[in-house]
Scaffold this active site. Sequence first.
Site, PDB file in Angstrom:
ATOM      1  N   LYS A 151       5.072  86.164 -81.419  1.00  0.00           N
ATOM      2  CA  LYS A 151       5.893  85.882 -82.585  1.00  0.00           C
ATOM      3  C   LYS A 151       5.648  84.451 -83.065  1.00  0.00           C
ATOM      4  O   LYS A 151       5.228  83.580 -82.293  1.00  0.00           O
ATOM      5  CB  LYS A 151       7.384  86.064 -82.239  1.00  0.00           C
ATOM      6  CG  LYS A 151       7.745  87.496 -81.845  1.00  0.00           C
ATOM      7  CD  LYS A 151       7.621  88.452 -83.018  1.00  0.00           C
ATOM      8  CE  LYS A 151       7.938  89.885 -82.623  1.00  0.00           C
ATOM      9  NZ  LYS A 151       6.835  90.552 -81.936  1.00  0.00           N
ATOM     10  N   ASP A 152       5.943  84.220 -84.341  1.00  0.00           N
ATOM     11  CA  ASP A 152       5.711  82.917 -84.965  1.00  0.00           C
ATOM     12  C   ASP A 152       6.478  81.804 -84.257  1.00  0.00           C
ATOM     13  O   ASP A 152       7.518  82.031 -83.649  1.00  0.00           O
ATOM     14  CB  ASP A 152       6.144  82.944 -86.435  1.00  0.00           C
ATOM     15  CG  ASP A 152       5.430  84.012 -87.239  1.00  0.00           C
ATOM     16  OD1 ASP A 152       5.678  85.204 -86.969  1.00  0.00           O
ATOM     17  OD2 ASP A 152       4.628  83.668 -88.112  1.00  0.00           O
ATOM     18  N   LYS A 153       5.951  80.579 -84.387  1.00  0.00           N
ATOM     19  CA  LYS A 153       6.657  79.427 -83.847  1.00  0.00           C
ATOM     20  C   LYS A 153       7.719  78.938 -84.832  1.00  0.00           C
ATOM     21  O   LYS A 153       8.906  78.898 -84.505  1.00  0.00           O
ATOM     22  CB  LYS A 153       5.695  78.276 -83.540  1.00  0.00           C
ATOM     23  CG  LYS A 153       6.436  77.016 -83.072  1.00  0.00           C
ATOM     24  CD  LYS A 153       5.512  75.833 -82.854  1.00  0.00           C
ATOM     25  CE  LYS A 153       6.332  74.601 -82.455  1.00  0.00           C
ATOM     26  NZ  LYS A 153       5.483  73.402 -82.249  1.00  0.00           N
ATOM     27  N   LYS A 200      14.408  83.172 -80.047  1.00  0.00           N
ATOM     28  CA  LYS A 200      13.927  81.794 -79.953  1.00  0.00           C
ATOM     29  C   LYS A 200      13.812  81.209 -81.350  1.00  0.00           C
ATOM     30  O   LYS A 200      13.598  81.931 -82.329  1.00  0.00           O
ATOM     31  CB  LYS A 200      12.584  81.716 -79.229  1.00  0.00           C
ATOM     32  CG  LYS A 200      11.425  82.414 -79.913  1.00  0.00           C
ATOM     33  CD  LYS A 200      10.144  82.259 -79.115  1.00  0.00           C
ATOM     34  CE  LYS A 200       8.975  82.942 -79.793  1.00  0.00           C
ATOM     35  NZ  LYS A 200       8.595  82.365 -81.092  1.00  0.00           N
TER      36      LYS A 200
END
Length: 633
Positions: free
Chosen positions: A339-341, A310
Amino acid sequence: MEEDVDFRIRFSSLCFITDHVGFRGTIKSSPSDFVVIEIDEQGQLVNKAIDDPVYKISKVQPEPNNFAKKTKLDLQNLSFEERSNQEVSTLAGCSDDDQNHQSRSEKEDTVKDRASKGEEGKVDIISSLLDERTNELLNQFAGDVKEKWSSKTELIGPSPEFSLGRILDKNQRAILHSAIRQKFPFLVTVGKNSEIFVKPNLEYKELCHLVSEEEAFDFFKYLDAKKENSRFTFKPDTNKDHRKAVHHFVNKKFGNLVETKSFPGLNYNASNPNVVITVRFREKVHKHRKRSLVECPEGKVIHTAFTLRKENLEMFEAVGFLAIKLGVIPSDFSYAGLKDKKAITYQAMVVRKVTPERLKNIEKEIEKKRMKVFNIHSVEDSLRLGQLKGNHFDIVIRNLKNQINDSANLKERILEAIENVKSKGFVNYYGPQRFGMGRKVHTDQIGLALLKSEMVKAVKLFLTPEDLDNPVNRAKKYFLQTEDAKGTLSLMPELKVRERALLESLHRFGVTEEGCIQAWFSLPHSMRIFYVHAYSSKIWNEAVSYRLATYGSRVVEGDLVCLDEDVDDEHFPNSKVHLVTEEEESANSYAIHQVVLPVLGYNIQYPKNKVGQWYQEILSRDGLQTYRFKILE
């Protein structure tokens, strides 16, 4: 690194990074500047293609619960086996009849759940197939599950399970599966290599938030009996929105097996619009299911594993979008970590009740949302939080420059900083992504409210707007002003999956303490515990800074050290943790890199020096005790 000024003030305790002068720069200028690739339990990067067609995700069981931690959180209570010496109330009358069931059932073709010889026979079957001790522990396990659910609190961590041992005869296994699920509908049975495991039935628990436990008990017995042409009827219900929620639950969870319809109840009229929901097996699907059970006698739920890529997308938004496209709910997805954006991230995921072929069919649709799925294959079970070795980062730092009043050559400073990290390491603080970058509310504040069982406060903090003029913040502002959940829903953008799920439940149950408890259950499990993790992570950060400010880099009496140099996991048992003695301090027996600090939790060992006292003062300051580290799950 440059960071938000408000965040730096709020977390000013994060001061012991390194003693090197260092340099300055900017990270995350764009998502491609921050690439995160998960490392699975075999030490492999999950973005690599899987060569072995029978590749299976490892299902290594967690270590015993009393962990000391380096960084990550795992707040768990004693396991069922560890609590075996405590008094446990077994489930009384679990095979008894619902006395009113016949009055609301459909004539002769309705499943009758009264206690009967057949029901008693199932209890005898369990006793005949299991030894006395295993049967006793099974009843104890069932009693523990019921006891915890009745108290509306659960332990943080993976769902407990109990092994009945290996049963080699296939027919005996099938009989035992059915007998246990009929006696304990709130449990599920899973077969692995001739061994039967018993686990809490989370779908049963979820249904109990919509209907009475009595109805849930009867409904799951009905499902497991699989009696053709039979029907099950829920109690009369005058609330249309509530009926809709029940329809939605049954069809989402069991739509391939049964169908639901609403019919007018007894004495139905305008002033008494009671309607009943009737469930019946789908004829064609049911016949197919009988054939499939021959091929898979233990009736395992389908699990499909995949790697998710993503870009610039929040984790829960990605899961919500995938759930919509696959026709499942967000809680059907499991993963090892968030997980990070603002990044490009790769991580392993597992989705229940979806075949690999069905997942492959949505590949093109999800590309529009900056997502990609690959390494798609069947597995036997879901993932758990923490079921990974770690993460690999590729980070681009831009706008490099010297620190203020540093005239040294920039390139030399950078090389020095790299060598300093290699030789001395650094304090691995939890970073901003754990606490959120909001200015008004941080995730640790919500976690503290949850730990103190202040559910209305937790929900309102979750729905507190930032000082930005956009649809999301306007909707949140409207809710805090009016507590009108239905009106707020009409304002909240469709893609805000978490907020909408919470608001839908608040509309159904009301903005009361009990209503907010029910609403919190509408969020995925990983999200519900994320906020408690955030609070405990913040305390860990502060504890590290206090430890270094108080004692520096020397190892002192009362410190906790890890004895196993080969441990590369952040979770390890207390048996590998040693309390430093006065003699060992004098002899400089240990180095600072061996010192570990616990994350707040239940039955956790704390240092026996000023740092341990500091932990207790923090718990007192925030109104907590260690036994409170159980949250609504």
